[in-house]
Design a protein around this motif. Structure first.
Motif, PDB file in Angstrom:
ATOM      1  N   SER A  53       0.515  -1.183   0.537  1.00  0.00           N
ATOM      2  CA  SER A  53      -0.379  -0.115   0.056  1.00  0.00           C
ATOM      3  C   SER A  53       1.287   1.411   0.301  1.00  0.00           C
ATOM      4  O   SER A  53       1.847   1.186  -0.146  1.00  0.00           O
ATOM      5  N   ALA A  54       0.612   2.556  -0.370  1.00  0.00           N
ATOM      6  CA  ALA A  54       0.692   3.652  -0.525  1.00  0.00           C
ATOM      7  C   ALA A  54      -0.104   4.977   0.056  1.00  0.00           C
ATOM      8  O   ALA A  54      -0.888   4.991  -0.922  1.00  0.00           O
ATOM      9  N   GLY A  55       0.290   5.749  -0.221  1.00  0.00           N
ATOM     10  CA  GLY A  55      -0.613   7.711   0.666  1.00  0.00           C
ATOM     11  C   GLY A  55      -0.880   7.142   1.723  1.00  0.00           C
ATOM     12  O   GLY A  55      -0.125   6.224   2.989  1.00  0.00           O
ATOM     13  N   ASP A  56      -2.774   8.049   1.979  1.00  0.00           N
ATOM     14  CA  ASP A  56      -2.883   7.891   3.233  1.00  0.00           C
ATOM     15  C   ASP A  56      -4.239   6.502   3.415  1.00  0.00           C
ATOM     16  O   ASP A  56      -4.846   7.152   3.109  1.00  0.00           O
ATOM     17  N   THR A  57      -2.941   6.120   3.713  1.00  0.00           N
ATOM     18  CA  THR A  57      -3.180   4.697   3.518  1.00  0.00           C
ATOM     19  C   THR A  57      -4.684   4.116   4.988  1.00  0.00           C
ATOM     20  O   THR A  57      -5.384   3.720   5.086  1.00  0.00           O
ATOM     21  N   SER A  58      -4.518   4.962   6.047  1.00  0.00           N
ATOM     22  CA  SER A  58      -5.782   4.329   7.093  1.00  0.00           C
ATOM     23  C   SER A  58      -6.759   5.654   6.974  1.00  0.00           C
ATOM     24  O   SER A  58      -7.555   6.310   7.860  1.00  0.00           O
ATOM     25  N   GLU A  59      -7.094   6.524   6.125  1.00  0.00           N
ATOM     26  CA  GLU A  59      -7.882   7.172   5.399  1.00  0.00           C
ATOM     27  C   GLU A  59      -9.097   6.603   5.633  1.00  0.00           C
ATOM     28  O   GLU A  59      -9.430   5.433   4.538  1.00  0.00           O
ATOM     29  N   ASN A  60     -10.164   6.942   6.404  1.00  0.00           N
ATOM     30  CA  ASN A  60     -11.187   6.064   6.058  1.00  0.00           C
ATOM     31  C   ASN A  60     -12.328   6.874   5.506  1.00  0.00           C
ATOM     32  O   ASN A  60     -12.309   7.976   4.944  1.00  0.00           O
ATOM     33  N   PHE A  61     -13.382   6.301   4.485  1.00  0.00           N
ATOM     34  CA  PHE A  61     -13.429   7.194   3.158  1.00  0.00           C
ATOM     35  C   PHE A  61     -14.840   6.012   2.989  1.00  0.00           C
ATOM     36  O   PHE A  61     -15.676   4.337   3.654  1.00  0.00           O
ATOM     37  N   THR A  62     -15.996   6.566   2.905  1.00  0.00           N
ATOM     38  CA  THR A  62     -17.795   5.696   2.794  1.00  0.00           C
ATOM     39  C   THR A  62     -17.406   5.078   1.644  1.00  0.00           C
ATOM     40  O   THR A  62     -17.611   5.613   0.238  1.00  0.00           O
ATOM     41  N   LEU A  63     -18.393   4.469   1.631  1.00  0.00           N
ATOM     42  CA  LEU A  63     -18.510   2.960   0.036  1.00  0.00           C
ATOM     43  C   LEU A  63     -19.086   3.417  -1.126  1.00  0.00           C
ATOM     44  O   LEU A  63     -18.677   3.673  -2.430  1.00  0.00           O
ATOM     45  N   GLN A  64     -20.148   4.198  -0.749  1.00  0.00           N
ATOM     46  CA  GLN A  64     -21.457   4.694  -1.495  1.00  0.00           C
ATOM     47  C   GLN A  64     -21.689   3.773  -2.400  1.00  0.00           C
ATOM     48  O   GLN A  64     -21.512   2.662  -2.687  1.00  0.00           O
ATOM     49  N   SER A  65     -21.682   3.823  -3.713  1.00  0.00           N
ATOM     50  CA  SER A  65     -21.812   3.168  -5.190  1.00  0.00           C
ATOM     51  C   SER A  65     -21.068   1.909  -4.864  1.00  0.00           C
ATOM     52  O   SER A  65     -21.283   1.005  -5.534  1.00  0.00           O
ATOM     53  N   ILE A  66     -20.067   1.659  -4.141  1.00  0.00           N
ATOM     54  CA  ILE A  66     -18.745   0.363  -4.146  1.00  0.00           C
ATOM     55  C   ILE A  66     -19.646  -0.741  -3.514  1.00  0.00           C
ATOM     56  O   ILE A  66     -19.716  -1.896  -4.163  1.00  0.00           O
ATOM     57  N   SER A  67     -20.929  -0.194  -2.307  1.00  0.00           N
ATOM     58  CA  SER A  67     -21.609  -0.521  -1.832  1.00  0.00           C
ATOM     59  C   SER A  67     -22.076  -2.111  -2.749  1.00  0.00           C
ATOM     60  O   SER A  67     -23.501  -2.723  -2.659  1.00  0.00           O
ATOM     61  N   LYS A  68     -23.125  -1.196  -3.993  1.00  0.00           N
ATOM     62  CA  LYS A  68     -24.234  -1.700  -4.750  1.00  0.00           C
ATOM     63  C   LYS A  68     -23.539  -3.273  -5.366  1.00  0.00           C
ATOM     64  O   LYS A  68     -24.490  -3.900  -5.496  1.00  0.00           O
ATOM     65  N   VAL A  69     -22.308  -3.747  -5.101  1.00  0.00           N
ATOM     66  CA  VAL A  69     -22.531  -4.724  -5.579  1.00  0.00           C
ATOM     67  C   VAL A  69     -21.918  -5.617  -4.584  1.00  0.00           C
ATOM     68  O   VAL A  69     -22.245  -6.279  -4.807  1.00  0.00           O
ATOM     69  N   LEU A  70     -22.078  -5.260  -3.302  1.00  0.00           N
ATOM     70  CA  LEU A  70     -21.586  -5.620  -2.644  1.00  0.00           C
ATOM     71  C   LEU A  70     -23.763  -6.474  -1.727  1.00  0.00           C
ATOM     72  O   LEU A  70     -24.192  -7.455  -1.161  1.00  0.00           O
ATOM     73  N   ALA A  71     -24.229  -5.159  -2.013  1.00  0.00           N
ATOM     74  CA  ALA A  71     -25.268  -5.581  -1.719  1.00  0.00           C
ATOM     75  C   ALA A  71     -26.545  -6.518  -2.507  1.00  0.00           C
ATOM     76  O   ALA A  71     -27.125  -6.944  -2.221  1.00  0.00           O
ATOM     77  N   LEU A  72     -25.489  -6.622  -4.282  1.00  0.00           N
ATOM     78  CA  LEU A  72     -26.240  -7.489  -5.009  1.00  0.00           C
ATOM     79  C   LEU A  72     -25.501  -9.187  -5.200  1.00  0.00           C
ATOM     80  O   LEU A  72     -26.445  -9.563  -5.142  1.00  0.00           O
ATOM     81  N   ALA A  73     -24.424  -8.968  -4.169  1.00  0.00           N
ATOM     82  CA  ALA A  73     -23.831 -10.305  -4.024  1.00  0.00           C
ATOM     83  C   ALA A  73     -24.644 -10.582  -2.417  1.00  0.00           C
ATOM     84  O   ALA A  73     -25.526 -11.478  -3.184  1.00  0.00           O
TER      85      ALA A  73
END
Ligand SMILES: NC(=O)CC[C@H](N)C(=O)O
Length: 309
Positions: A53-73
């Motif tokens: 990994s590299a950069g601001d790796t401990s930074e948290n962010f919200t999934l937003q549309s990425i969650s669509k794949v997981l909800a579909l599963a």
């Protein structure tokens, strides 16, 4: 050869940072406007357990549309393919993710795919449970399992901010209720959907989820089959055809991997049989994709020959 060190990734992050200024953070969800535009992080997770990994790796962010794949599963696990695809289509739209246009012109009225907002609302509607709270807990537990991180939760401020302002999504949901695609109370659905979108993690967690999908739904560390093989295949196919909204065709040519982005700046990549990628960079291009994240993936694809095509 794939990436073998954090230093290699750091060099790519430094180069990709150059385009950050050409984008903007999302502000249609008011709480997302507070994001720091300059953040950028990437993680790669291999099935043998290595993480670079590299950069601001401990930074948290919200999934937003990425969650669509997981909800579909989860909806596919809950109901099977036939039931789900009677209610949501399989075709890309070429329209922005929040467009309402094709809901009316498509006959019989059903959203074109699960990666646009209309389709995602229809999919979230299908998540089983005794109450909205129970359905959300099931989704959260599923995502904790996929990321091997029991501490994953959601960002209440961002969920509320979206809930208070999501009138376009409400309009999509009401339209679909009129056409019997959605049958539940819309406010409950909006509560569930906005919490789903506000599930929060860092790029390392996201890379782990990408790796489970890359390994056909199996957690390579525990050998647990979390997602059935066919469901993982369907998810990755949607990531290729619709994962980057109406930039999916260009992304397939320039990068060539299954990927899903979200307006908080996350991108989850899943390179079949090889590794998972998690990226966070909140500065977005005009299609709503992380501008530096895409640049990073273009460079990684060339350097490590990642394209599957
Ligand atoms: N593109 C996105 O990430 C959109 C997700 C966002 N929560 C919305 O529904 O508008």
């Amino acid at each position: 050869m794939l990436c073998q060190s954090n230093d290699e990734l750091q060099l790519l992050v430094n180069q990709a940072r150059e385009v950050i200024e050409d984008g903007n953070v999302a502000d249609y969800i008011p709480a997302l406007a507070k994001a720091e535009q300059n953040k950028l992080s990437v993680a790669l997770f291999y099935p043998d357990g290595r993480l670079y990994s590299a950069g601001d790796t401990s930074e948290n962010f919200t999934l937003q549309s990425i969650s669509k794949v997981l909800a579909l599963a989860l909806a596919l696990i809950d109901h099977g393919e036939e039931y789900v695809f009677q209610r949501v289509g399989k075709e890309p739209t070429g329209d922005p993710f929040n467009s309402i246009a094709k809901l009316e012109t498509n006959k019989p009225s059903k959203p074109l795919n699960p990666m646009i907002n209309a389709g995602a609302l229809a999919v979230t509607h299908m998540i089983k449970g005794e109450s909205v709270g129970h359905r959300f807990e099931r989704l959260l537990e599923f995502i904790r399992c996929l990321s091997s991180n029991e501490t994953i939760s959601y960002n209440e401020e961002i969920a509320k901010s979206e809930y208070d302002t999501a009138d376009l999504n409400r309009a999509l949901a009401f339209f679909m209720k009129q056409h019997d695609v959605i049958t539940e109370n819309i406010e409950g659905l909006m509560d569930l959907y906005t919490k789903q979108c506000a599930i929060e993690m860092n790029c390392n967690d996201l890379a782990r989820i990408g790796c489970v999908l890359a390994m056909d739904g199996r957690n390579p560390e525990t050998d647990e089959q979390i997602i059935p093989v066919d469901v993982a295949r369907i998810c990755k196919t949607f990531m290729v055809t619709c994962g980057m909204y109406n930039a999916s065709g260009e992304f397939a040519i320039n990068v060539g991997i299954p990927a899903k982005s979200g307006v908080a700046g996350g991108i989850m990549g899943s390179i079949p049989k090889k590794c998972g990628i998690g990226i966070f960079g909140p500065s977005l291009d005009d299609k709503g994709n992380s501008i530096a994240g895409i640049r990073l993936l273009e460079m990684m694809s060339r350097q490590y020959s990642l394209s599957m095509f």
